[in-house]
Design a protein around this motif. Structure first.
Motif, mmCIF file in Angstrom:
data_model
loop_
_atom_site.group_PDB
_atom_site.id
_atom_site.type_symbol
_atom_site.label_atom_id
_atom_site.label_comp_id
_atom_site.label_asym_id
_atom_site.label_seq_id
_atom_site.Cartn_x
_atom_site.Cartn_y
_atom_site.Cartn_z
ATOM 1 N N GLY A 101 0.672 -1.232 -0.174
ATOM 2 C CA GLY A 101 0.013 0.095 0.001
ATOM 3 C C GLY A 101 0.858 1.268 0.114
ATOM 4 N N HIS A 156 -0.709 3.619 -2.412
ATOM 5 C CA HIS A 156 -2.003 4.189 -2.309
ATOM 6 C C HIS A 156 -1.890 5.269 -1.042
ATOM 7 C CE1 HIS A 156 -6.475 3.256 -2.018
ATOM 8 N NE2 HIS A 156 -6.076 3.580 -0.723
ATOM 9 N N GLY A 188 0.325 -4.104 6.138
ATOM 10 C CA GLY A 188 -1.143 -4.629 5.703
ATOM 11 C C GLY A 188 -1.655 -5.021 7.154
ATOM 12 N N SER A 247 -2.580 -0.272 5.929
ATOM 13 C CA SER A 247 -3.606 -0.226 4.937
ATOM 14 C C SER A 247 -4.054 -1.515 4.568
ATOM 15 C CB SER A 247 -2.617 0.224 3.400
ATOM 16 O OG SER A 247 -3.398 0.682 2.503
ATOM 17 N N GLU A 248 -5.388 -1.271 4.961
ATOM 18 C CA GLU A 248 -6.310 -2.697 4.938
ATOM 19 C C GLU A 248 -6.117 -3.502 3.805
ATOM 20 O OE1 GLU A 248 -10.593 -1.725 5.889
ATOM 21 O OE2 GLU A 248 -10.728 -3.665 7.050
ATOM 22 N N SER A 249 -5.953 -4.565 4.274
ATOM 23 C CA SER A 249 -5.445 -5.772 2.994
ATOM 24 C C SER A 249 -6.935 -6.408 2.555
ATOM 25 C CB SER A 249 -4.675 -6.786 3.728
ATOM 26 O OG SER A 249 -3.408 -6.024 4.237
ATOM 27 N N ALA A 250 -6.855 -6.742 1.386
ATOM 28 C CA ALA A 250 -8.067 -7.158 0.551
ATOM 29 C C ALA A 250 -8.065 -8.502 1.161
ATOM 30 C CB ALA A 250 -7.875 -7.147 -0.909
ATOM 31 N N SER A 287 -7.683 -10.495 5.689
ATOM 32 C CA SER A 287 -7.647 -9.174 6.631
ATOM 33 C C SER A 287 -8.104 -9.907 8.142
ATOM 34 C CB SER A 287 -8.297 -8.148 6.148
ATOM 35 O OG SER A 287 -7.851 -7.141 7.307
ATOM 36 N N ARG A 343 -8.930 2.321 5.459
ATOM 37 C CA ARG A 343 -9.552 1.427 5.243
ATOM 38 C C ARG A 343 -9.798 1.157 3.941
ATOM 39 N NH1 ARG A 343 -11.645 -0.561 9.136
ATOM 40 N NH2 ARG A 343 -12.558 0.399 10.780
ATOM 41 N N ARG A 344 -9.807 -0.224 3.435
ATOM 42 C CA ARG A 344 -9.710 -0.747 2.117
ATOM 43 C C ARG A 344 -11.072 -0.098 1.500
ATOM 44 N NH1 ARG A 344 -6.135 -3.720 -0.030
ATOM 45 N NH2 ARG A 344 -6.738 -3.902 -2.268
ATOM 46 N N GLN A 345 -10.634 0.934 0.519
ATOM 47 C CA GLN A 345 -11.473 1.703 -0.246
ATOM 48 C C GLN A 345 -11.583 1.082 -1.660
ATOM 49 O OE1 GLN A 345 -8.502 4.636 -0.129
ATOM 50 N NE2 GLN A 345 -9.038 5.058 1.811
ATOM 51 N N GLU A 346 -12.752 0.477 -2.054
ATOM 52 C CA GLU A 346 -12.711 -0.537 -3.073
ATOM 53 C C GLU A 346 -12.575 0.541 -4.267
ATOM 54 O OE1 GLU A 346 -12.085 -3.621 -1.265
ATOM 55 O OE2 GLU A 346 -11.827 -3.229 -3.241
#
Ligand SMILES: Nc1ncnc2c1ncn2[C@@H]1O[C@H](COP(=O)(O)OP(=O)(O)OP(=O)(O)O)[C@@H](O)[C@H]1O
Ligand SMILES: C[C@H](N)[C@H](N)CCCCCC(=O)O
Ligand SMILES: [Mg+2]
Length: 212
Positions: free
Chosen positions: A15, A18, A149, A178-181, A184, A207-210
């Motif tokens: 991340g 990102h 992550g 950085s939230e992992s896909a 998690s 947060r995981r921003q899709e």
């Protein structure tokens, strides 16, 4: 007084880009002058610049992906999606630490409020047969952000990286989760456990921003 922030990570694909792009946008929106460098990029395809770290950073800076803009922030570009030491040998473009450090110091003299430098892969990625990203960090006088992550396994990867920094007397400015896909265990649980071991280090989470 401008701030130089080196963004490293516990590994690749965690991340850094990102987080850096979000930080760039937030600061530009707050009226600051921001620059960013991705001095070394591997797996770089000139036909797919928009999706590359360099392209994403340029986009966040509000610049187009002209040859000139690409070269200005990413002078060492390798096609092979490999560790820089391997890509450099394969593409006969040796990576010299002194030249890399000089490039960063010269670029960071430009008049911006913030200079972000995105590393390559994780903290101990080899740049050549003697130096790693850690040596690059040690040669610069800057703030260090470590991006980690929230996947199962990240706790050990993160504490290992923090221990290496501590061992080398490198102060970590902040740890950014950085939230992992996949796999998690969640931002809060990860932050709580890491906080038990890293009391003096600010921990923030994204947060995981899709992706749209
Ligand atoms: N918090 C998040 N929300 C949504 N997507 C994310 C988040 N963090 C990372 N990603 C996505 O995960 C992928 C890997 O992230 P990123 O490219 O930032 O990793 P990196 O650490 O910069 O990798 P590299 O070592 O290749 O430079 C990207 O597609 C990115 O958009
Ligand atoms: C190709 C990838 N996206 C990165 N640019 C390079 C990652 C190098 C990782 C080396 C390693 O730690 O094994
Ligand atoms: Mg990246």
């Amino acid at each position: 007084m401008s701030r130089i922030i080196f963004v490293t990570s516990t590994g690749t694909g965690i991340g850094k880009t990102h987080v850096t792009c979000e930080a760039i946008r937030n600061r530009i929106n707050s009226g600051f002058l921001v620059n960013a460098l991705k001095p070394i990029i591997s797996g770089f395809d000139p036909a797919e610049v928009e999706n590359s770290d360099t392209g994403l950073l340029l986009q966040a800076l509000g610049r187009d992906s002209s040859e000139e803009n690409i070269a200005a922030i990413s002078p060492w570009r390798f096609s092979a999606p490999l560790s820089p030491d391997q890509a450099a040998v394969q593409e006969d473009q040796p990576l010299d630490l002194d030249a890399l450090v000089e490039f960063c110091k010269t670029s960071c003299r430009d008049d911006y409020d913030y200079h972000f430098i995105e590393g390559v892969g994780g903290l101990m990625v080899p740049l050549n047969d003697r130096h790693t990203v850690l040596d690059w960090i040690k040669a610069l006088d800057c703030d260090i952000w470590l991006v980690a992550g929230t996947y199962l396994g990240s706790l050990s990867h993160t504490l290992t990286a923090c221990d290496v920094l501590h061992h080398h007397d490198i102060k970590l400015s902040q740890l950014i989760l950085s939230e992992s896909a996949e796999n998690s265990v969640g931002l809060q649980q990860t932050a709580t456990t890491l906080g038990n071991f890293l009391q003096k280090i600010p921990i923030t989470g994204i947060r995981r921003q899709e992706e749209n």
